[in-house]
Design a protein around this motif. Structure first.
Motif, short mmCIF file in Angstrom:
data_model
loop_
_atom_site.label_atom_id
_atom_site.label_comp_id
_atom_site.label_asym_id
_atom_site.label_seq_id
_atom_site.Cartn_x
_atom_site.Cartn_y
_atom_site.Cartn_z
N TYR A 176 -0.35 5.32 -3.82
CA TYR A 176 -0.90 4.15 -3.14
C TYR A 176 0.14 3.52 -2.22
O TYR A 176 -0.14 3.18 -1.07
CB TYR A 176 -1.39 3.15 -4.18
CG TYR A 176 -2.09 1.94 -3.64
CD1 TYR A 176 -3.04 2.05 -2.63
CD2 TYR A 176 -1.82 0.67 -4.14
CE1 TYR A 176 -3.69 0.93 -2.14
CE2 TYR A 176 -2.47 -0.46 -3.67
CZ TYR A 176 -3.41 -0.32 -2.66
OH TYR A 176 -4.05 -1.42 -2.16
N LEU A 177 1.36 3.39 -2.71
CA LEU A 177 2.44 2.83 -1.90
C LEU A 177 2.73 3.71 -0.68
O LEU A 177 2.94 3.21 0.43
CB LEU A 177 3.70 2.66 -2.74
CG LEU A 177 3.67 1.58 -3.83
CD1 LEU A 177 4.88 1.73 -4.75
CD2 LEU A 177 3.65 0.19 -3.22
N LEU A 178 2.75 5.02 -0.88
CA LEU A 178 3.06 5.94 0.21
C LEU A 178 1.97 5.99 1.27
O LEU A 178 2.24 6.33 2.42
CB LEU A 178 3.33 7.34 -0.35
CG LEU A 178 4.66 7.53 -1.09
CD1 LEU A 178 4.70 8.90 -1.75
CD2 LEU A 178 5.83 7.36 -0.13
N GLN A 212 4.34 -1.51 4.09
CA GLN A 212 3.37 -2.60 3.93
C GLN A 212 3.53 -3.20 2.53
O GLN A 212 3.61 -2.47 1.55
CB GLN A 212 1.95 -2.08 4.11
CG GLN A 212 0.88 -3.14 3.91
CD GLN A 212 -0.53 -2.58 4.09
OE1 GLN A 212 -0.72 -1.56 4.74
NE2 GLN A 212 -1.51 -3.24 3.49
N VAL A 213 3.57 -4.53 2.47
CA VAL A 213 3.70 -5.19 1.17
C VAL A 213 2.35 -5.15 0.46
O VAL A 213 1.34 -5.61 0.99
CB VAL A 213 4.16 -6.65 1.34
CG1 VAL A 213 4.27 -7.31 -0.03
CG2 VAL A 213 5.50 -6.70 2.06
N ASP A 220 -1.91 -7.61 -7.53
CA ASP A 220 -3.36 -7.53 -7.70
C ASP A 220 -3.94 -6.34 -6.94
O ASP A 220 -4.84 -5.66 -7.44
CB ASP A 220 -4.02 -8.82 -7.20
CG ASP A 220 -3.82 -9.98 -8.16
OD1 ASP A 220 -3.53 -9.72 -9.35
OD2 ASP A 220 -3.96 -11.13 -7.73
N MET A 221 -3.44 -6.09 -5.73
CA MET A 221 -3.93 -4.94 -4.95
C MET A 221 -3.63 -3.64 -5.67
O MET A 221 -4.48 -2.75 -5.73
CB MET A 221 -3.28 -4.95 -3.56
CG MET A 221 -3.74 -6.09 -2.66
SD MET A 221 -2.71 -6.32 -1.20
CE MET A 221 -3.03 -4.81 -0.30
N ILE A 222 -2.43 -3.52 -6.22
CA ILE A 222 -2.06 -2.30 -6.95
C ILE A 222 -2.94 -2.14 -8.18
O ILE A 222 -3.44 -1.04 -8.47
CB ILE A 222 -0.57 -2.34 -7.34
CG1 ILE A 222 0.30 -2.31 -6.08
CG2 ILE A 222 -0.23 -1.16 -8.26
CD1 ILE A 222 1.77 -2.55 -6.34
N ALA A 223 -3.15 -3.23 -8.92
CA ALA A 223 -3.96 -3.17 -10.13
C ALA A 223 -5.39 -2.76 -9.82
O ALA A 223 -5.98 -1.90 -10.49
CB ALA A 223 -3.95 -4.51 -10.85
N GLU A 224 -5.98 -3.37 -8.78
CA GLU A 224 -7.36 -3.08 -8.44
C GLU A 224 -7.53 -1.65 -7.95
O GLU A 224 -8.55 -1.00 -8.21
CB GLU A 224 -7.85 -4.05 -7.36
CG GLU A 224 -8.02 -5.48 -7.89
CD GLU A 224 -8.29 -6.47 -6.79
OE1 GLU A 224 -8.30 -6.06 -5.61
OE2 GLU A 224 -8.49 -7.65 -7.09
N HIS A 225 -6.51 -1.12 -7.27
CA HIS A 225 -6.63 0.25 -6.76
C HIS A 225 -6.40 1.29 -7.86
O HIS A 225 -7.13 2.29 -7.94
CB HIS A 225 -5.61 0.47 -5.64
CG HIS A 225 -5.73 1.82 -5.00
ND1 HIS A 225 -6.58 2.06 -3.94
CD2 HIS A 225 -5.12 3.00 -5.27
CE1 HIS A 225 -6.49 3.33 -3.59
NE2 HIS A 225 -5.61 3.92 -4.39
N VAL A 226 -5.40 1.05 -8.70
CA VAL A 226 -5.03 2.06 -9.70
C VAL A 226 -5.90 1.98 -10.95
O VAL A 226 -6.28 3.00 -11.53
CB VAL A 226 -3.54 1.91 -10.07
CG1 VAL A 226 -3.16 2.84 -11.21
CG2 VAL A 226 -2.68 2.20 -8.84
N TRP A 227 -6.26 0.75 -11.36
CA TRP A 227 -7.04 0.59 -12.59
C TRP A 227 -8.52 0.33 -12.31
O TRP A 227 -9.35 0.52 -13.17
CB TRP A 227 -6.50 -0.56 -13.42
CG TRP A 227 -5.33 -0.19 -14.28
CD1 TRP A 227 -5.37 0.18 -15.59
CD2 TRP A 227 -3.95 -0.17 -13.91
NE1 TRP A 227 -4.10 0.42 -16.04
CE2 TRP A 227 -3.21 0.22 -15.05
CE3 TRP A 227 -3.27 -0.45 -12.72
CZ2 TRP A 227 -1.82 0.34 -15.01
CZ3 TRP A 227 -1.89 -0.33 -12.70
CH2 TRP A 227 -1.18 0.07 -13.83
N GLY A 263 5.03 -8.83 -4.02
CA GLY A 263 4.66 -7.51 -4.54
C GLY A 263 5.72 -6.48 -4.22
O GLY A 263 6.93 -6.77 -4.28
N TYR A 264 5.27 -5.28 -3.82
CA TYR A 264 6.18 -4.16 -3.60
C TYR A 264 5.81 -3.42 -2.32
O TYR A 264 4.67 -3.50 -1.84
CB TYR A 264 6.12 -3.18 -4.78
CG TYR A 264 6.53 -3.79 -6.09
CD1 TYR A 264 7.88 -3.89 -6.44
CD2 TYR A 264 5.58 -4.27 -6.99
CE1 TYR A 264 8.25 -4.45 -7.66
CE2 TYR A 264 5.94 -4.84 -8.20
CZ TYR A 264 7.29 -4.92 -8.53
OH TYR A 264 7.67 -5.48 -9.72
#
Length: 223
Positions: free
Chosen positions: A160-162, A167-168, A172-179, A217-218
């Protein structure tokens, strides 16, 4: 898929949200163009369902604005207008597909699946950031010439990061996309997985690729 529905008719918007969720999708709904542009800035979607006639900003202008911002998310334009010139205007504005009202939900769902497949086909076969490579199809990761074996969640977070270099991405964005769902203590959960990911792809190598943006975020640094 994560889908954004932009529809000012609340009853239709609710029906679309319910039906798409029944098919297993994650669906957000906004009722006007201004909210659509704001929502797109906070979350990454696989497909956008966009009504042409909105109460504030016309759907065509929303589409043009997204394309000027280099948003490549596939857009399905909904409209009651079925003249050829109307379809041409929608496609020229940057829409990927066009569906006239009234429509059968089965056709909408099929068109969304087709748009999603098309978007995947346009993605690079291997994602890169400096000397880091990730192959989504084979689920393999390398740093330099060394292959790194990642657990499932760490792999999905890195992918997802790659896909969004420099882009930051908020927690929440990471959680919603991965989980694909919201959960409590999201900050702690994401931070734990990021630490585990860094131990595998960053700590043993020169140059930190995963950067922390304090209180936000990251992001993955990519030159």
């Amino acid at each position: 898929m994560r889908i954004l529905v932009v529809e000012d008719e609340s009853r239709l918007a609710g029906l679309l949200q319910h039906s798409l969720k029944e098919e297993g999708h994650v669906v957000d709904v906004v009722l006007c163009g201004k909210d659509a542009l704001a929502q797109q800035m906070t979350c990454n979607y696989d497909v956008i369902v966009l009504d042409r006639m909105l109460p504030d900003i016309d759907g065509l202008e929303v589409c043009r604005t997204l394309r000027r911002q280099r948003v490549q998310t596939p857009i399905l334009l909904l409209t009651a207008r079925d003249a050829v010139e109307d379809r041409v205007a929608g496609l020229d504005a940057g829409a990927d597909d066009y569906l006239t009202k009234p429509f059968a939900f089965s056709e909408l769902a099929a068109r969304l699946r087709a748009l999603s497949r098309r978007a995947v086909e346009m993605l690079p076969a291997v994602l890169r950031a400096d000397d880091l490579r990730l192959d989504p199809a084979q689920r393999r990761v390398w740093r330099g010439e060394r292959e790194i074996f990642l657990p499932n969640k760490e792999f999905r977070i890195l992918e997802y990061l790659l896909r969004h270099p420099n882009q930051v991405l908020t927690r929440d964005m990471i959680a919603e996309h991965v989980w694909d769902y919201e959960f409590l203590s999201v900050t702690n959960v994401i931070d734990v997985h990021i630490r585990a990911l860094r131990k595998l792809i960053d700590d043993p190598y020169p140059g930190q690729l995963i950067q922390t943006v304090r209180s936000v975020g990251y992001r993955v640094r990519s030159s």
